[in-house]
Design an enzyme around this catalytic site. Sequence first.
Site, PDB file in Angstrom:
ATOM      1  N   ASP A 175      41.061  50.443  59.283  1.00 52.68           N
ATOM      2  CA  ASP A 175      40.658  49.236  58.566  1.00 52.68           C
ATOM      3  C   ASP A 175      41.926  48.414  58.401  1.00 52.68           C
ATOM      4  O   ASP A 175      42.778  48.733  57.581  1.00 52.68           O
ATOM      5  CB  ASP A 175      40.058  49.609  57.202  1.00 52.68           C
ATOM      6  CG  ASP A 175      39.780  48.381  56.335  1.00 52.68           C
ATOM      7  OD1 ASP A 175      40.011  47.244  56.797  1.00 52.68           O
ATOM      8  OD2 ASP A 175      39.326  48.563  55.189  1.00 52.68           O
ATOM      9  N   LYS A 210      41.246  37.327  55.569  1.00 54.38           N
ATOM     10  CA  LYS A 210      42.609  37.495  55.047  1.00 54.38           C
ATOM     11  C   LYS A 210      43.654  36.950  56.014  1.00 54.38           C
ATOM     12  O   LYS A 210      44.451  36.115  55.644  1.00 54.38           O
ATOM     13  CB  LYS A 210      42.871  38.948  54.711  1.00 54.38           C
ATOM     14  CG  LYS A 210      42.223  39.298  53.371  1.00 54.38           C
ATOM     15  CD  LYS A 210      41.657  40.664  53.269  1.00 54.38           C
ATOM     16  CE  LYS A 210      40.815  40.779  52.009  1.00 54.38           C
ATOM     17  NZ  LYS A 210      39.925  41.914  52.044  1.00 54.38           N
ATOM     18  N   TRP A 229      39.727  50.689  48.988  1.00 57.15           N
ATOM     19  CA  TRP A 229      38.992  50.432  50.236  1.00 57.15           C
ATOM     20  C   TRP A 229      38.831  51.710  51.051  1.00 57.15           C
ATOM     21  O   TRP A 229      37.792  51.935  51.666  1.00 57.15           O
ATOM     22  CB  TRP A 229      39.665  49.341  51.061  1.00 57.15           C
ATOM     23  CG  TRP A 229      39.664  48.007  50.369  1.00 57.15           C
ATOM     24  CD1 TRP A 229      40.758  47.283  49.980  1.00 57.15           C
ATOM     25  CD2 TRP A 229      38.514  47.227  49.971  1.00 57.15           C
ATOM     26  NE1 TRP A 229      40.357  46.116  49.373  1.00 57.15           N
ATOM     27  CE2 TRP A 229      39.007  46.061  49.340  1.00 57.15           C
ATOM     28  CE3 TRP A 229      37.135  47.422  50.063  1.00 57.15           C
ATOM     29  CZ2 TRP A 229      38.155  45.069  48.826  1.00 57.15           C
ATOM     30  CZ3 TRP A 229      36.283  46.429  49.553  1.00 57.15           C
ATOM     31  CH2 TRP A 229      36.800  45.286  48.944  1.00 57.15           C
TER      32      TRP A 229
HETATM   33  C1  LIG Z   1      39.022  42.796  51.718  1.00 60.41           C
HETATM   34  C2  LIG Z   1      39.038  44.151  52.280  1.00 60.41           C
HETATM   35  C3  LIG Z   1      37.848  44.832  52.621  1.00 60.41           C
HETATM   36  C4  LIG Z   1      36.478  44.251  52.351  1.00 60.41           C
HETATM   37  O1  LIG Z   1      36.192  43.313  53.307  1.00 60.41           O
HETATM   38  P1  LIG Z   1      34.759  42.602  53.382  1.00 60.41           P
HETATM   39  O2  LIG Z   1      34.947  41.742  54.579  1.00 60.41           O
HETATM   40  O3  LIG Z   1      34.613  41.841  52.101  1.00 60.41           O
HETATM   41  O4  LIG Z   1      33.730  43.633  53.539  1.00 60.41           O
HETATM   42  C5  LIG Z   1      37.958  46.068  53.207  1.00 60.41           C
HETATM   43  N1  LIG Z   1      39.146  46.636  53.444  1.00 60.41           N
HETATM   44  C6  LIG Z   1      40.306  46.026  53.121  1.00 60.41           C
HETATM   45  C7  LIG Z   1      41.598  46.697  53.425  1.00 60.41           C
HETATM   46  C8  LIG Z   1      40.285  44.767  52.538  1.00 60.41           C
HETATM   47  O5  LIG Z   1      41.431  44.154  52.224  1.00 60.41           O
END
Ligand SMILES: *Cc1c(COP(=O)(O)O)cnc(C)c1O
Length: 381
Positions: free
Chosen positions: A193, A217, A124
Amino acid sequence: MPEKPPAIPKISHFAAFKKDHMTARIYNFSAGPAVMPESVLLEAKEALLSLGDTGIGIMEHSHRGKAFMAVYEQAVVRCREIAGISSDFEVLFLQGGASLQFGMVPMNFLAAGQTADYLITGVWSEKARDEAVRFGQVREVCSSKDKNFSYIPGQQTPSANSVYTHFTSNNTIFGTQFKTEPATAGSSFLVCDASSDIFSRPIDVSKYGLIYGGGQKNLGPAGVTLVIIRKDLVEKGNKNLPTMLQYRTHAKNESMFNTPPTFGIYVMNLVFQWILDQGGLAAMATKNEAKAKVLYDYLDKSKLFQATAAADSRSLMNVTFVTGNETIDNQFISEATKAGFDGLKGHRSVGGMRASIYNAFPHEGVVELVKFMQAFEAKQV
Ligand SMILES: *Cc1c(COP(=O)(O)O)cnc(C)c1O
């Protein structure tokens, strides 16, 4: 694409569902979308038909109407309360997932010729970096790619001339997590993020410029992205972008420049209340630590399974492990699935297994999984 789409499982497939809709639920270790608190699901179920006594379901309410405005305002207030977010920050509910934030951040703040720092601790982070290089220069402060992202690199030297410093607080795929924020220097602001560990532990928002996370999540359904951003940054953002890609658009319009993901915001608000009812972020952290410890303690003792993340970098949200033998891994996953432990297959870039045990994952589910693993291990000799 198959000619005929596969059938979606029907409720009648679960005989028990009709008697007691919760007894049909199994342990869901999915990395995302992921398990939600049952009390939230039950409340949302009622609201599908009628939000309170309005006679109109939550998905059917106008986003400009009184009922939904109340939901939205409560969500902002609760979010601020959970993380102690001051009025120096905006709380926004956007769309496009964390993946759109990968691009929106550099698009708004990184001009050609400027540099941003990126800490590369997983796939990511790499994806975030790959969007930034379209707009300016990226300095890779550190990378744990040499060991397949199995650790969080130690303290790094930040560069004073970077516009911002971007990191991924929890690496969902590799099962590693930052224990503290990385250092920044000069006026470089911290961008995080936090998709897979947001609100799983206390967070000092004042250390950050911008925090973002996809909902699916730890916070609610897919389709809503939480963004917490410092107000002075909102003002500084590039004005020469499509309206929807400027943070100021969403800040000025209370996340309602266009139709927001109303259902997602509604559910997120219920999850916020649930977090507060659990005792807030400190209590959440205590529970998450205890829960992850059950699994890591077993992994450390096991002669069959091993955790893949370095001991000092282990994630409390995603526990990754292997047996070292792919055939046995697959056999384990298949038997576990049959026994009602779903979603344990690791990401293809790591292999093995991954147990995602976010806020809403029940403690007893981890205890049951460990019992199952012990029994599986006993059979292997
Ligand atoms: C799942 C995830 C993403 C992607 O998220 P989307 O909402 O599908 O764009 C980005 N960064 C991390 C750390 C993730 O776990």
